[in-house]
Design a protein around this motif. Sequence first.
Motif, PDB file in Angstrom:
ATOM      1  N   PRO A   1      23.461 -12.736 -14.887  1.00  0.00           N
ATOM      2  CA  PRO A   1      22.405 -12.245 -16.024  1.00  0.00           C
ATOM      3  C   PRO A   1      22.801 -11.140 -16.564  1.00  0.00           C
ATOM      4  CG  PRO A   1      21.275 -12.950 -14.034  1.00  0.00           C
ATOM      5  CD  PRO A   1      22.709 -12.836 -13.558  1.00  0.00           C
ATOM      6  N   MET A   2      22.524 -10.928 -17.938  1.00  0.00           N
ATOM      7  CA  MET A   2      22.614  -9.527 -18.585  1.00  0.00           C
ATOM      8  C   MET A   2      21.974  -8.312 -18.110  1.00  0.00           C
ATOM      9  SD  MET A   2      24.325  -8.033 -21.263  1.00  0.00           S
ATOM     10  CE  MET A   2      24.643  -9.429 -22.221  1.00  0.00           C
ATOM     11  N   LYS A   3      20.791  -8.932 -17.547  1.00  0.00           N
ATOM     12  CA  LYS A   3      20.084  -7.674 -16.899  1.00  0.00           C
ATOM     13  C   LYS A   3      21.156  -7.128 -15.515  1.00  0.00           C
ATOM     14  CE  LYS A   3      15.846  -6.943 -14.578  1.00  0.00           C
ATOM     15  NZ  LYS A   3      14.511  -7.559 -14.200  1.00  0.00           N
TER      16      LYS A   3
ATOM     17  N   LEU B   1      34.042 -11.983 -16.329  1.00  0.00           N
ATOM     18  CA  LEU B   1      32.808 -11.663 -16.353  1.00  0.00           C
ATOM     19  C   LEU B   1      31.989 -11.700 -17.447  1.00  0.00           C
ATOM     20  CD1 LEU B   1      30.353 -10.336 -14.438  1.00  0.00           C
ATOM     21  CD2 LEU B   1      31.507  -8.004 -15.120  1.00  0.00           C
ATOM     22  N   LYS B   2      32.821 -11.513 -18.444  1.00  0.00           N
ATOM     23  CA  LYS B   2      32.262 -11.638 -19.673  1.00  0.00           C
ATOM     24  C   LYS B   2      31.718 -13.064 -19.872  1.00  0.00           C
ATOM     25  CE  LYS B   2      32.984 -10.849 -24.810  1.00  0.00           C
ATOM     26  NZ  LYS B   2      34.082 -10.679 -25.799  1.00  0.00           N
ATOM     27  N   ALA B   3      32.654 -13.914 -19.506  1.00  0.00           N
ATOM     28  CA  ALA B   3      32.543 -15.378 -19.744  1.00  0.00           C
ATOM     29  C   ALA B   3      31.202 -15.715 -19.002  1.00  0.00           C
ATOM     30  CB  ALA B   3      33.629 -16.319 -19.319  1.00  0.00           C
ATOM     31  N   ALA B   4      30.997 -15.171 -17.705  1.00  0.00           N
ATOM     32  CA  ALA B   4      30.090 -15.790 -16.696  1.00  0.00           C
ATOM     33  C   ALA B   4      28.643 -15.057 -17.406  1.00  0.00           C
ATOM     34  CB  ALA B   4      30.222 -14.983 -15.225  1.00  0.00           C
ATOM     35  N   VAL B   5      28.728 -13.861 -18.053  1.00  0.00           N
ATOM     36  CA  VAL B   5      27.469 -13.298 -18.733  1.00  0.00           C
ATOM     37  C   VAL B   5      26.968 -14.156 -19.750  1.00  0.00           C
ATOM     38  CG1 VAL B   5      26.585 -11.298 -19.877  1.00  0.00           C
ATOM     39  CG2 VAL B   5      27.862 -10.972 -17.942  1.00  0.00           C
ATOM     40  N   GLU B   6      28.143 -14.716 -20.581  1.00  0.00           N
ATOM     41  CA  GLU B   6      27.611 -15.491 -21.682  1.00  0.00           C
ATOM     42  C   GLU B   6      27.139 -16.717 -21.224  1.00  0.00           C
ATOM     43  OE1 GLU B   6      31.004 -13.569 -25.093  1.00  0.00           O
ATOM     44  OE2 GLU B   6      31.442 -15.111 -23.565  1.00  0.00           O
TER      45      GLU B   6
ATOM     46  N   LYS C   1      22.824   1.546 -25.729  1.00  0.00           N
ATOM     47  CA  LYS C   1      23.655   1.517 -26.899  1.00  0.00           C
ATOM     48  C   LYS C   1      24.950   0.787 -27.071  1.00  0.00           C
ATOM     49  CE  LYS C   1      21.231   5.941 -27.513  1.00  0.00           C
ATOM     50  NZ  LYS C   1      21.582   7.398 -27.392  1.00  0.00           N
ATOM     51  N   LEU C   2      25.221   0.385 -25.958  1.00  0.00           N
ATOM     52  CA  LEU C   2      26.664  -0.524 -25.687  1.00  0.00           C
ATOM     53  C   LEU C   2      26.650  -1.785 -26.111  1.00  0.00           C
ATOM     54  CD1 LEU C   2      27.308   0.983 -22.110  1.00  0.00           C
ATOM     55  CD2 LEU C   2      27.953   2.161 -24.328  1.00  0.00           C
ATOM     56  N   THR C   3      27.906  -2.223 -26.549  1.00  0.00           N
ATOM     57  CA  THR C   3      28.205  -3.466 -26.876  1.00  0.00           C
ATOM     58  C   THR C   3      28.554  -4.125 -25.665  1.00  0.00           C
ATOM     59  OG1 THR C   3      30.440  -3.099 -27.254  1.00  0.00           O
ATOM     60  CG2 THR C   3      29.148  -2.872 -29.128  1.00  0.00           C
ATOM     61  N   LEU C   4      28.618  -5.642 -25.381  1.00  0.00           N
ATOM     62  CA  LEU C   4      28.937  -6.414 -24.341  1.00  0.00           C
ATOM     63  C   LEU C   4      30.283  -6.109 -23.811  1.00  0.00           C
ATOM     64  CD1 LEU C   4      28.638  -8.543 -22.162  1.00  0.00           C
ATOM     65  CD2 LEU C   4      29.349 -10.169 -24.155  1.00  0.00           C
TER      66      LEU C   4
ATOM     67  N   SER D   1      35.793 -12.675  -6.046  1.00  0.00           N
ATOM     68  CA  SER D   1      35.288 -13.532  -6.841  1.00  0.00           C
ATOM     69  C   SER D   1      34.531 -12.752  -8.026  1.00  0.00           C
ATOM     70  CB  SER D   1      34.179 -14.268  -5.963  1.00  0.00           C
ATOM     71  OG  SER D   1      33.156 -13.302  -5.722  1.00  0.00           O
ATOM     72  N   THR D   2      34.105 -13.702  -8.868  1.00  0.00           N
ATOM     73  CA  THR D   2      33.320 -12.817  -9.950  1.00  0.00           C
ATOM     74  C   THR D   2      31.722 -13.094  -9.979  1.00  0.00           C
ATOM     75  OG1 THR D   2      35.073 -13.361 -11.540  1.00  0.00           O
ATOM     76  CG2 THR D   2      32.983 -12.904 -12.558  1.00  0.00           C
ATOM     77  N   VAL D   3      31.126 -14.311 -10.172  1.00  0.00           N
ATOM     78  CA  VAL D   3      29.908 -14.410 -10.001  1.00  0.00           C
ATOM     79  C   VAL D   3      28.992 -13.926  -8.697  1.00  0.00           C
ATOM     80  CG1 VAL D   3      28.086 -16.151 -10.250  1.00  0.00           C
ATOM     81  CG2 VAL D   3      30.098 -16.418 -11.803  1.00  0.00           C
ATOM     82  N   LYS D   4      29.776 -14.390  -7.757  1.00  0.00           N
ATOM     83  CA  LYS D   4      29.146 -14.200  -6.371  1.00  0.00           C
ATOM     84  C   LYS D   4      29.210 -12.587  -6.195  1.00  0.00           C
ATOM     85  CE  LYS D   4      29.177 -15.060  -1.187  1.00  0.00           C
ATOM     86  NZ  LYS D   4      29.879 -15.668  -0.289  1.00  0.00           N
ATOM     87  N   ALA D   5      30.241 -11.821  -6.437  1.00  0.00           N
ATOM     88  CA  ALA D   5      30.676 -10.519  -5.989  1.00  0.00           C
ATOM     89  C   ALA D   5      29.345  -9.839  -6.997  1.00  0.00           C
ATOM     90  CB  ALA D   5      31.629 -10.393  -6.325  1.00  0.00           C
ATOM     91  N   ALA D   6      29.274 -10.055  -8.302  1.00  0.00           N
ATOM     92  CA  ALA D   6      28.508  -9.556  -9.226  1.00  0.00           C
ATOM     93  C   ALA D   6      27.165  -9.623  -8.805  1.00  0.00           C
ATOM     94  CB  ALA D   6      28.720  -9.732 -10.596  1.00  0.00           C
ATOM     95  N   ASN D   7      26.645 -10.990  -8.393  1.00  0.00           N
ATOM     96  CA  ASN D   7      25.440 -11.205  -8.145  1.00  0.00           C
ATOM     97  C   ASN D   7      24.805 -10.573  -6.659  1.00  0.00           C
ATOM     98  OD1 ASN D   7      24.515 -12.271 -10.595  1.00  0.00           O
ATOM     99  ND2 ASN D   7      25.274 -14.297  -9.961  1.00  0.00           N
TER     100      ASN D   7
END
Length: 759
Positions: free
Chosen positions: A328-330, A318-323, A56-59, A291-297
């Motif tokens: 991944p959005m997942k 992070l928003k930019a990396a998801v977009e 139910k949440l927005t990005l 980091s953003t991408v490496k840390a999240a993944n």
Amino acid sequence: MSRFIAALLSAGAVGAIASTAVVAQEAPKVSAQKPSARPVATPKQARARADSIVAKLTLDEKIALVHGLFPPMADGKTQNELIPSAGHIDGVPRVGIPIVRESDASLGVANQVEQRKGDVATALPSSLATAASFDPEIARAGGAMIGAEARAKRFNVLLAGGVNLTRDPWGGRNFEYLGEDPLLAGELAGAHIAGVQSNRIVSTIKHFALNAQETGRMVLDAQIDEAALRESDLLAFQIAIEKGKPGSVMAAYNKVNGHWASENDFLLNQVLKRDWNYPGWVMSDWGGVHSTVKAANAGLDQQSGQELDKAMFFAAPLKAAVEKGEVPMKRLDDMVARYLTGLILTGAFDTPMPATAQPIDYAANAQVAQRAAEAGIVLLKNEGDILPLAASAKKILVIGGGADVGVISGGGSSQVRSVGGAPIEIPLAYGGSASFARITYHASSPLAALRKAAPGATIEFTDGRNLNATLEAATKADIAIVFATQWTTEADDVPNLRLPDHQDALIAAVAKAQPKTVAVLTTGGPVTMPWLDAVPAVLQAWYPGQRGGEAIANILTGKVNPSGRLPITFPARESQAPRPTPVGLDLLTGLARDAAANPAAAGDFSLKTFPVKYPEGSDVGYRWYERQGNTPLFAFGHGLSYTSFAYAQPQVSGGKTLTVSFTVTNTGKRAGADVPQLYVTREGSNKPMRLAGFQRVTLNPGESRRVTLTAEPRILADYDTSLPGWRIAGGTYRVAIARDATDRSMTLTTTLDATTMKP
């Protein structure tokens, strides 16, 4: 969590936030004795509910939940109230997600530099003292108490649950952790976490993993092979997570085998989330994201105290990396769902915080702290039964240690501003902790408590600075009690294990003048004792908390029978330790020298990543000493009593499970508690014995009890990376029913079946 306090002390931050403080006043309503029942929900149910909310949440709403504010530096970033504390994450009211407010730490609701003016809390003794109780119920009671106070002060996440193993006796943060053994540390950390969370708030477990020293902790690379790591530090975390089910795991600052802990795929994705099936969320330490991408993944779910990092990695980046599909959005959905799952499982999601701070029964909670201190104080030596203090000791001299006003506490993010105030508070001029730590005492005077506990004696005090006067007074007394202190803190390791400020010389001189001398040590961990042969009685009191004076007095006078056991080995010499000095200390010293020589370029001198190797592997602490053939000053598990205990009629059974049973009898004249310990090794393996079970037993004089200990199977096993998993080799095992890690007076053998277990 740590570096946020430095920011508080800069740019007038303390004054700027003081007006928003929320203070809980004393009143007999909220107590640790009646925690709320935890909700009933399985991890699967909680995750399904979390997933339905995430859908139910927005990005933008998802992104807002995976990075947290640091309140002292977050003005204007939220419309909601910012309580001065460690962290804040806004909720999403339209779907019922609550605001989260985070506070330090394991020893009480912290208010280190009094950012909340006038707000006090109950201060537990150091975690090492709790570990020395060998009693999960003591640990749980302490957790329940501080969790109740946290809720009353409107915090729903406590950054508690420190379980890093003590690998080096000089570690500045050893006092915050639970010793050197994975079974003991895991069991007690789990109990403490469960106690905190019984109040329907979250406790973290930290620092994942290998935060074993403070020197260079922001940059060091801890290097160890996988099997050894699984059998030691990770096993402590695994047991604690199984027992306590913490809502969140906090990543460490340091690297582990080349990768930052906050972006370490092996630790976060493979071990924690895959092998252990951990359902909650992983938060960073404050200032620990790179980091953003490496840390999240790699498995980091939330950036904490974002203002203290070099960038707000989990906000717009992070928003930019998801977009862009780089994250991944997942994966973002999983990050948010894990955060919500941790809140749901602990009850924090569904239990609204009070609109205002609630009354707290500080008097009742002080008793929890005192019981923990009394259970954890260790009588190391008592030659000639000099203790408890005899009625014939009519003239007692108390010397040094600030014993006339209070007891010392450890420094850093765990520092609690306790009920009664701080009679001594000394700012630091240098060192890694100078910007955020102060040498602080709790207002619990051992001198005053002794006078109350022994009203028939004349008890005088001298600070020991005038040596001639001190020795003259000692010769005229019936007994001398020397209080010695060692202050340790987060962000700094001690350079050696000697008592500072010439206290060793003072104790030696007093013992020479007065044969009946007692040394009371209030320290962050082990110290060397060059005077030990001349001092008949030694009491290890750790940092005993806000009722430490009363606890020490009760032990000295015999109102309470000592029952603590060492959760950490005391080396006879610094050279016995795997690393006799902090690794990297020489680098820091060189940088400081270079900066002093060139002040204009001081900002260019920063510590770079350096390796810390752990060749002892899983043989941490007492196992290292056995492996090396070294005799320590005092062994892990050691502790004396004013009564005596005997073990008889041992039986051992093997097969699929190793179990021993035996009779424990109090053969003395006082009621007391004993801690029988089970150590095991496989015959022919040449591996040191490991603690596989323990139990605290309280008995009246002459009373006997049959005790059964079942060995933790992963202690019997080796971790086999080729399985992967745990492998118990079939064959004969040697078992010791012991009083400490070196006791082999009662040994048995049994045969175990070969078996394997999942990681």
